[in-house]
Design a protein around this motif. Structure first.
Motif, PDB file in Angstrom:
ATOM      1  N   ALA A  23     -14.613  71.152  11.609  1.00  0.00           N
ATOM      2  CA  ALA A  23     -14.027  71.598  10.336  1.00  0.00           C
ATOM      3  C   ALA A  23     -12.550  71.261  10.279  1.00  0.00           C
ATOM      4  O   ALA A  23     -12.027  70.844   9.231  1.00  0.00           O
ATOM      5  CB  ALA A  23     -14.244  73.102  10.169  1.00  0.00           C
ATOM      6  N   GLU A  24     -11.851  71.439  11.406  1.00  0.00           N
ATOM      7  CA  GLU A  24     -10.422  71.107  11.454  1.00  0.00           C
ATOM      8  C   GLU A  24     -10.205  69.605  11.249  1.00  0.00           C
ATOM      9  O   GLU A  24      -9.323  69.181  10.492  1.00  0.00           O
ATOM     10  CB  GLU A  24      -9.842  71.557  12.794  1.00  0.00           C
ATOM     11  CG  GLU A  24      -8.358  71.283  12.967  1.00  0.00           C
ATOM     12  CD  GLU A  24      -7.482  72.146  12.076  1.00  0.00           C
ATOM     13  OE1 GLU A  24      -6.290  71.817  11.946  1.00  0.00           O
ATOM     14  OE2 GLU A  24      -8.005  73.134  11.492  1.00  0.00           O
ATOM     15  N   HIS A  25     -11.005  68.804  11.922  1.00  0.00           N
ATOM     16  CA  HIS A  25     -10.900  67.343  11.753  1.00  0.00           C
ATOM     17  C   HIS A  25     -11.178  66.945  10.303  1.00  0.00           C
ATOM     18  O   HIS A  25     -10.475  66.100   9.740  1.00  0.00           O
ATOM     19  CB  HIS A  25     -11.891  66.635  12.680  1.00  0.00           C
ATOM     20  CG  HIS A  25     -11.404  66.465  14.078  1.00  0.00           C
ATOM     21  ND1 HIS A  25     -10.412  65.580  14.420  1.00  0.00           N
ATOM     22  CD2 HIS A  25     -11.783  67.075  15.239  1.00  0.00           C
ATOM     23  CE1 HIS A  25     -10.193  65.630  15.724  1.00  0.00           C
ATOM     24  NE2 HIS A  25     -11.008  66.552  16.242  1.00  0.00           N
ATOM     25  N   TYR A  26     -12.203  67.541   9.718  1.00  0.00           N
ATOM     26  CA  TYR A  26     -12.557  67.213   8.332  1.00  0.00           C
ATOM     27  C   TYR A  26     -11.426  67.609   7.381  1.00  0.00           C
ATOM     28  O   TYR A  26     -11.095  66.868   6.453  1.00  0.00           O
ATOM     29  CB  TYR A  26     -13.855  67.936   7.944  1.00  0.00           C
ATOM     30  CG  TYR A  26     -14.505  67.425   6.678  1.00  0.00           C
ATOM     31  CD1 TYR A  26     -15.415  66.368   6.712  1.00  0.00           C
ATOM     32  CD2 TYR A  26     -14.217  67.997   5.441  1.00  0.00           C
ATOM     33  CE1 TYR A  26     -16.018  65.900   5.558  1.00  0.00           C
ATOM     34  CE2 TYR A  26     -14.812  67.537   4.278  1.00  0.00           C
ATOM     35  CZ  TYR A  26     -15.712  66.486   4.340  1.00  0.00           C
ATOM     36  OH  TYR A  26     -16.294  66.025   3.191  1.00  0.00           O
ATOM     37  N   GLN A  27     -10.836  68.766   7.631  1.00  0.00           N
ATOM     38  CA  GLN A  27      -9.735  69.247   6.791  1.00  0.00           C
ATOM     39  C   GLN A  27      -8.550  68.284   6.844  1.00  0.00           C
ATOM     40  O   GLN A  27      -7.986  67.909   5.810  1.00  0.00           O
ATOM     41  CB  GLN A  27      -9.296  70.629   7.278  1.00  0.00           C
ATOM     42  CG  GLN A  27      -8.096  71.221   6.540  1.00  0.00           C
ATOM     43  CD  GLN A  27      -8.499  71.924   5.266  1.00  0.00           C
ATOM     44  OE1 GLN A  27      -9.428  72.722   5.274  1.00  0.00           O
ATOM     45  NE2 GLN A  27      -7.826  71.631   4.174  1.00  0.00           N
TER      46      GLN A  27
END
Length: 582
Positions: free
Chosen positions: A568-572
């Motif tokens: 999720a952090e990478h996608y954000q």
């Protein structure tokens, strides 16, 4: 007869036929094209299907008396007929039905029949009983006449698969008639000039239109083709009746000539043959009735087999109606054709989408297997390589995208995360151009990314940031709201589904090739609005429950909250923060 499988050859010794056509009756009303039909069938058998002229008995008009028909048929019971022969029987003429104490009795009407004297007719079951005297392993009766009293079964079910060699080696007696007892044969108006509707479609079928992807034409495939064409022909009010009355093999009509040695048994030339599904549109239930039925099946732990069978029948129907026969991948692109195709795909996907939505919402652990099988089998044809216009090839996945949205949103609304995980992580088989296999979510997401821009063609979507997502948002809502009463909560569930879909894909991509990517839905442009975004809201919820969060407990993201948070952090950072919509 069942033990014959072990001694029968994987080919035919001799092809034999009895072909009958009657226009002018001695006592019954005349027909217009029965003799034309019979003549054309005879010519096709000899010129195109390898039947020797001397092995085809032809009876027309005054030659087609009751005595001659029965005598000709019983000639096939003599010792000259070998067990590895095939026999084809064609009749074009009047049929008749009479009610008896045990049900309907079907008759063929020969040239010299007295319409007031049933003893001058030929009972259909007289032919079936006499067929026991014929040694030929395969007999196919094709009757361009309407009558009742056929006791047939369909063990070789359309949509199932069987090996070609196996079909050659199994005993079989099959039949297809032009219509049922209360119907009248359309003696004109078919696809071929001067031929009946039934025989016109039959001739087109044996000349190649009933062939499968390997060029093989089987009796079951032909029966499925003719049924579909005749039942839906605008000039027809008849519904063919078909099936097997003995055995479980299949009459092989045509197989492409193999350039290798004909009898080289050391070569593994067997093919797995799939029989097209017959969409019995005139007797099918409405979508609402199907949904109510599957609710009943889901609610009972004793209905697992019925649930499986019903679901697979719907998959077969879906595969039939969305096949390349109706949606060719070659041809020119136009806005009008695109709009027409997505509309047609939606119509033909509706039943299966709603059934899956219902199942994914309420499924228990024992029913998840049916869910994954439906998803997996629905993709089988799409794993085959297909040439053609890129947009039409990619659009073949659109029905599966619809299914994903309907089922996924319904699962989330019911907090049934196991269903959602089952859908996303369904493992698909390998294809001829990709032997690695893949997860369903990856395949559908990839197809969706190829379709995003083309959905700007849809009126009022040309200026949308995410036209495909916006279109699906409006398309799916009415049906799911009617079934699940989502109300104003629909938008939140829709966004949650698209975010989880994107993150599951991103997680799988990251582990597959270290590249983070997932489809961007309408939640993407909400990421920078005032207040908390749907994406951040989902992250906050996950952070609150960590490994007790529903999706994690269901096994998504490897069952690890840390893995979810990492992707999720990478996608954000790598996807959402770099969008240039403002």
């Amino acid at each position: 007869m069942r033990d014959l499988k072990f001694i029968l050859q994987q080919k035919y010794e001799t092809s034999r036929a009895l072909v009958i056509g009657i226009n002018q009756y001695q006592n019954a009303s005349p027909l217009g094209y029965a003799v034309n039909d019979a003549h054309e069938v005879r010519e096709t058998l000899v010129d195109e299907l390898g039947f020797e002229t001397e092995n085809v008995i032809y009876l027309a008009d005054q030659d087609a008396t009751k005595s001659n028909i029965l005598k000709s048929f019983l000639r096939f019971s003599n010792d000259d007929i070998k067990v590895d022969d095939r026999l084809f029987v064609f009749f074009a003429g009047h049929g008749h039905t009479r009610s008896g104490v045990k049900g309907e009795v079907g008759y063929l009407v020969p040239y010299d029949a007295d319409m007031d004297d049933y003893s001058t007719f030929i009972r259909w079951d007289e032919l079936t009983r006499n067929a026991e005297l014929v040694r030929a392993k395969h007999i196919l009766f094709v009757m361009d006449a309407c009558y009742g009293g056929l006791a047939v079964h369909r063990d070789l079910r359309p949509g199932s698969s069987r090996f070609l060699r196996d079909m050659y080696q199994r005993f079989s007696r099959q039949v297809i008639t032009a219509g049922k007892a209360n119907e009248v044969v359309a003696d004109a108006g078919g696809p071929l000039p001067n031929h009946s509707v039934f025989t016109g479609h039959f001739i087109e079928g044996i000349r190649g239109k009933a062939a499968n992807e390997y060029g093989v034409i089987t009796a079951s495939g032909l029966m499925a083709y003719v049924y579909s064409k005749v039942a839906n022909d605008i000039n027809s009010e008849q519904t063919p009746h078909y099936g097997q009355f003995d055995g479980d093999g299949d009459f092989i009509i045509s197989v492409p000539v193999n350039e290798t040695a004909e009898d080289d048994e050391t070569k593994d030339t067997d093919e797995l043959i799939t029989i097209p599904y017959v969409d019995e549109v005139r007797t099918s239930k409405t979508t609402e009735e199907k949904v109510e039925y599957i609710k009943e099946l889901i609610s009972s732990n004793n209905s697992q087999i019925k649930l499986h069978d019903f679901s697979i029948e719907e998959v077969r129907r879906f595969l039939s109606t969305t096949s390349e026969d109706s949606f060719a991948t070659r041809g020119q692109f136009s806005d009008e054709e695109f709009l027409e195709r997505i509309s047609s795909y939606e119509i033909h996907s509706k039943d299966l989408s709603m059934i899956l939505a219902c199942l994914s919402h309420w499924a228990n652990d024992n029913q998840l297997g049916s869910l994954t099988k439906i998803v997996s089998r629905s993709c089988d044809r799409l794993l085959e390589s297909r040439g053609g216009l890129v947009v039409w090839v990619n659009l073949r996945w659109y029905p599966l995208l619809l299914i994903t949205y309907y089922a996924g949103i319904a699962a989330l609304e019911g907090k049934n995360y196991k269903s959602l995980a089952s859908i996303f992580y369904t493992k698909l088989g390998s294809s001829e151009y990709d032997d690695s296999g893949s997860f369903f979510a990856l395949k559908v997401a990839s197809a969706a990314s190829d379709l995003v821009d083309v959905f700007k063609i849809i009126p009022d979507h040309e200026r949308n940031y995410t036209p495909l997502s916006e279109y699906l948002y409006k398309l799916v809502q009415p049906e799911l709201d009617d079934m699940l009463f989502l109300g104003k909560g629909y938008e939140d569930v829709f966004d949650e589904f698209e975010i989880l879909f994107a993150l599951v894909v991103a997680d799988l991509k990251k582990r597959e090739d270290s590249y983070v990517w997932g489809p961007i839905g309408r939640f993407g442009w909400k990421n920078r609005r005032h207040g908390i975004s749907p994406f951040q809201k989902l992250r906050n919820e996950a952070a609150q429950y960590k490994n007790n969060w529903g999706p994690i407990k269901a096994g998504m993201f490897g069952g690890q909250y840390e893995r979810f948070e990492e992707v999720a952090e990478h996608y954000q950072i790598e996807i959402l923060a770099n969008l240039r919509w403002f």
